[in-house]
Design a protein around this motif. Structure first.
Motif, mmCIF file in Angstrom:
data_model
loop_
_atom_site.group_PDB
_atom_site.id
_atom_site.type_symbol
_atom_site.label_atom_id
_atom_site.label_comp_id
_atom_site.label_asym_id
_atom_site.label_seq_id
_atom_site.Cartn_x
_atom_site.Cartn_y
_atom_site.Cartn_z
ATOM 1 N N ALA A 1 -39.232 -64.603 8.315
ATOM 2 C CA ALA A 1 -38.983 -64.899 9.740
ATOM 3 C C ALA A 1 -38.138 -63.799 10.377
ATOM 4 O O ALA A 1 -38.368 -63.394 11.520
ATOM 5 C CB ALA A 1 -38.281 -66.254 9.869
ATOM 6 N N LEU A 2 -37.173 -63.299 9.610
ATOM 7 C CA LEU A 2 -36.334 -62.224 10.161
ATOM 8 C C LEU A 2 -37.145 -60.946 10.352
ATOM 9 O O LEU A 2 -36.920 -60.191 11.307
ATOM 10 C CB LEU A 2 -35.116 -61.983 9.257
ATOM 11 C CG LEU A 2 -34.096 -63.130 9.272
ATOM 12 C CD1 LEU A 2 -32.983 -62.877 8.262
ATOM 13 C CD2 LEU A 2 -33.507 -63.348 10.666
ATOM 14 N N TYR B 1 -36.037 -73.849 15.965
ATOM 15 C CA TYR B 1 -36.287 -75.266 16.209
ATOM 16 C C TYR B 1 -36.488 -75.974 14.876
ATOM 17 O O TYR B 1 -36.702 -75.328 13.848
ATOM 18 C CB TYR B 1 -37.511 -75.471 17.115
ATOM 19 C CG TYR B 1 -38.833 -75.145 16.474
ATOM 20 C CD1 TYR B 1 -39.227 -73.830 16.280
ATOM 21 C CD2 TYR B 1 -39.687 -76.168 16.041
ATOM 22 C CE1 TYR B 1 -40.442 -73.529 15.687
ATOM 23 C CE2 TYR B 1 -40.907 -75.879 15.453
ATOM 24 C CZ TYR B 1 -41.277 -74.559 15.273
ATOM 25 O OH TYR B 1 -42.461 -74.262 14.680
ATOM 26 N N GLY B 2 -36.373 -77.316 14.943
ATOM 27 C CA GLY B 2 -36.620 -78.105 13.739
ATOM 28 C C GLY B 2 -37.962 -78.796 13.814
ATOM 29 O O GLY B 2 -38.805 -78.655 12.943
ATOM 30 N N TRP C 1 -36.617 -74.036 11.536
ATOM 31 C CA TRP C 1 -35.459 -74.151 10.658
ATOM 32 C C TRP C 1 -34.708 -72.821 10.568
ATOM 33 O O TRP C 1 -34.745 -72.030 11.495
ATOM 34 C CB TRP C 1 -35.866 -74.668 9.259
ATOM 35 C CG TRP C 1 -36.615 -75.984 9.310
ATOM 36 C CD1 TRP C 1 -37.888 -76.225 8.869
ATOM 37 C CD2 TRP C 1 -36.143 -77.230 9.845
ATOM 38 N NE1 TRP C 1 -38.246 -77.540 9.085
ATOM 39 C CE2 TRP C 1 -37.190 -78.188 9.692
ATOM 40 C CE3 TRP C 1 -34.955 -77.649 10.425
ATOM 41 C CZ2 TRP C 1 -37.062 -79.509 10.092
ATOM 42 C CZ3 TRP C 1 -34.827 -78.968 10.822
ATOM 43 C CH2 TRP C 1 -35.877 -79.875 10.658
ATOM 44 N N HIS C 2 -34.044 -72.610 9.455
ATOM 45 C CA HIS C 2 -33.212 -71.407 9.316
ATOM 46 C C HIS C 2 -34.122 -70.223 8.952
ATOM 47 O O HIS C 2 -34.969 -70.365 8.071
ATOM 48 C CB HIS C 2 -32.183 -71.637 8.212
ATOM 49 C CG HIS C 2 -31.017 -70.719 8.311
ATOM 50 N ND1 HIS C 2 -30.119 -70.763 9.358
ATOM 51 C CD2 HIS C 2 -30.620 -69.702 7.510
ATOM 52 C CE1 HIS C 2 -29.200 -69.831 9.181
ATOM 53 N NE2 HIS C 2 -29.484 -69.175 8.073
ATOM 54 N N TRP D 1 -26.472 -73.766 14.588
ATOM 55 C CA TRP D 1 -26.166 -73.547 13.163
ATOM 56 C C TRP D 1 -26.533 -72.135 12.755
ATOM 57 O O TRP D 1 -26.965 -71.878 11.644
ATOM 58 C CB TRP D 1 -26.874 -74.587 12.299
ATOM 59 C CG TRP D 1 -26.389 -75.976 12.570
ATOM 60 C CD1 TRP D 1 -27.043 -76.973 13.220
ATOM 61 C CD2 TRP D 1 -25.106 -76.509 12.217
ATOM 62 N NE1 TRP D 1 -26.277 -78.096 13.308
ATOM 63 C CE2 TRP D 1 -25.071 -77.847 12.696
ATOM 64 C CE3 TRP D 1 -23.981 -76.000 11.568
ATOM 65 C CZ2 TRP D 1 -23.958 -78.670 12.528
ATOM 66 C CZ3 TRP D 1 -22.890 -76.836 11.393
ATOM 67 C CH2 TRP D 1 -22.890 -78.144 11.868
ATOM 68 N N ASP D 2 -26.427 -71.202 13.706
ATOM 69 C CA ASP D 2 -26.554 -69.758 13.437
ATOM 70 C C ASP D 2 -27.984 -69.241 13.319
ATOM 71 O O ASP D 2 -28.190 -68.040 13.134
ATOM 72 C CB ASP D 2 -25.758 -69.330 12.198
ATOM 73 C CG ASP D 2 -24.289 -69.181 12.506
ATOM 74 O OD1 ASP D 2 -23.948 -69.079 13.709
ATOM 75 O OD2 ASP D 2 -23.487 -69.162 11.562
#
Ligand code: FEO
Length: 403
Positions: A380-381, A344-345, A374-375, A260-261
């Motif tokens: 996080a980036l 990861y989730g 998650w996303h 999911w990218d």
């Protein structure tokens, strides 16, 4: 078709313009290939290698137009792989009892393939076969790239018939290296080396050294796939010496798959982070599920380091990532660095799993890897970018000596 290479030497092989995959589905051939077979006429006549089995009938019929088959005195089988020996069963029906010169290992592999007891004449390095004015000198070349592989050298015309070594999968209307787009030729040569010869780099280096020690001048290299090296033939030998010596460029390759990218966003941001440390480093990103594996392997071959990413799925990693890690392990790259990343989730095993596989494949891990849950948000980036920058810092170019 056939054409003259030098006085008394004729190419009688097959250009395969349609070939898209080689070795079953294992190797992509974007530009087709050729199976090169050579007829050498002196007082005696010798045929060096044949073509792949689907073209056996076309090959034997074409050969019969070129020469009265009964006048062929010897066959040289440099290598038993089917792309060069595939027409032998049909050919040998037309030439019963004719001597087949090959290595002891080739007897085993030819018998293993065709279950025929042809008139095998086993040769070793330094053995000579007189053709009249000229001689063939045999040079065993084990693991370039099968145990049975062999070169032979023709005195007088000073031609090295090197079988697979120095080859490339490229069909061309022009069959000499000075007549084609050199960038295309280089790309096919490096892809061939990276995907086929990397595991045998030690043998490549020592065989080249041994051949140079024989002090045989080389005017032309006629290998078994692609274009004949007529212009500066030693350029490909020198290139092989460089490639065999743990070759790398100032490049970092990022290989990933994504659901999911999230892992894609991580890959792209890590890539940007790499260039914060080194504006000159070449950074290439490949979604392994969507790009050609052999092209990716070629980029890994050129790289000083790689980053491999997958989200976690069912406590594991995505299948395309697992597949390319298996290919990378088999090729036995040396002197390269690596790290893993992935989103990861809940359970989040992917980074540890990829790291273990990279270590098993001989890569030096420079970091325990980066996981994002998650996303990825902006924080996080930011971590991804920082991770990339630190990774680049730990992968200088040129790499310091390992011993
Ligand atoms: Fe071109 Fe090893 O066969």
């Amino acid at each position: 078709m056939s054409f003259t290479i030098a006085p008394g030497i004729t190419w009688v092989g097959k250009k395969d313009w349609e070939l898209k995959k080689f070795h079953g589905e294992e190797y992509s051939t974007h530009r087709g290939s050729s199976y090169n077979s050579y007829l050498v006429r002196d007082e005696k006549t010798v045929l060096i290698d044949t073509v792949w089995a689907p073209f056996a009938e076309e090959f034997v019929n074409g050969l019969a137009k070129e020469i009265d088959l009964d006048t062929i005195d010897f066959i040289v089988a440099s290598h038993a792989e089917s792309d060069h020996s595939g027409a032998m069963p049909l050919l040998m029906k037309a030439l019963p009892g004719k001597p087949v010169y090959c290595t002891a290992n080739a007897v085993k592999s030819l018998k293993g393939h065709y279950h025929q007891d042809w008139n095998f004449q086993v040769v070793k390095t330094g053995d000579r076969l007189s053709l009249g004015d000229k001689e063939l000198i045999f040079v065993e070349a084990p693991m370039l790239h099968w145990p049975d592989s062999m070169f032979c050298y023709l005195t007088g015309e000073q031609i090295l018939f090197s079988n697979d070594a120095f080859g490339h999968h490229l069909a061309s209307e022009h069959m000499f290296n000075d007549l084609v787009d050199r960038a295309e030729l280089y790309q096919e040569c490096i892809k061939y080396y990276a995907n086929i010869l990397t595991p045998f780099s030690k043998q490549v280096a020592s065989k080249i050294q041994e051949f140079v020690g024989l002090d045989l001048p080389v005017k032309m290299i006629c290998q078994s796939h692609g274009l004949i090296w007529r212009d500066d033939p030693l350029q490909i030998v020198n290139q092989y010496v460089a490639w065999a010596n743990d070759y790398q460029e100032n490049q970092i390759t990022i290989i990933y798959d994504t659901m999911w990218d999230s892992t894609r966003k991580m890959a792209e941001t890590i890539g940007e982070g790499l260039r914060v440390h080194d504006q000159n480093v070449t950074v290439k990103l490949f979604n392994v599920a969507r790009r050609d594996h052999n092209d990716i392997i070629t980029e890994v071959f050129k790289s000083k380091a790689i980053l491999v990413g997958s989200p976690t799925i069912n406590r594991g990693i995505l299948a395309p990532v697992a597949a390319i890690l298996e290919e990378i392990k088999g090729l036995g790259f040396k002197g390269k660095k690596a790290a893993a990343f992935g989103s990861y989730g809940w359970s989040g095993e992917s980074v540890k799993l990829i790291s273990a596989r990279l270590a098993e494949a001989g890569f030096a891990l420079v970091d325990e890897g980066l996981r994002t849950q998650w996303h990825p948000d902006s924080q996080a980036l930011e971590s991804c970018s920082h991770f990339g920058t630190l990774f680049a810092e730990q992968c200088p170019f040129p790499a310091p000596p390992t011993t």
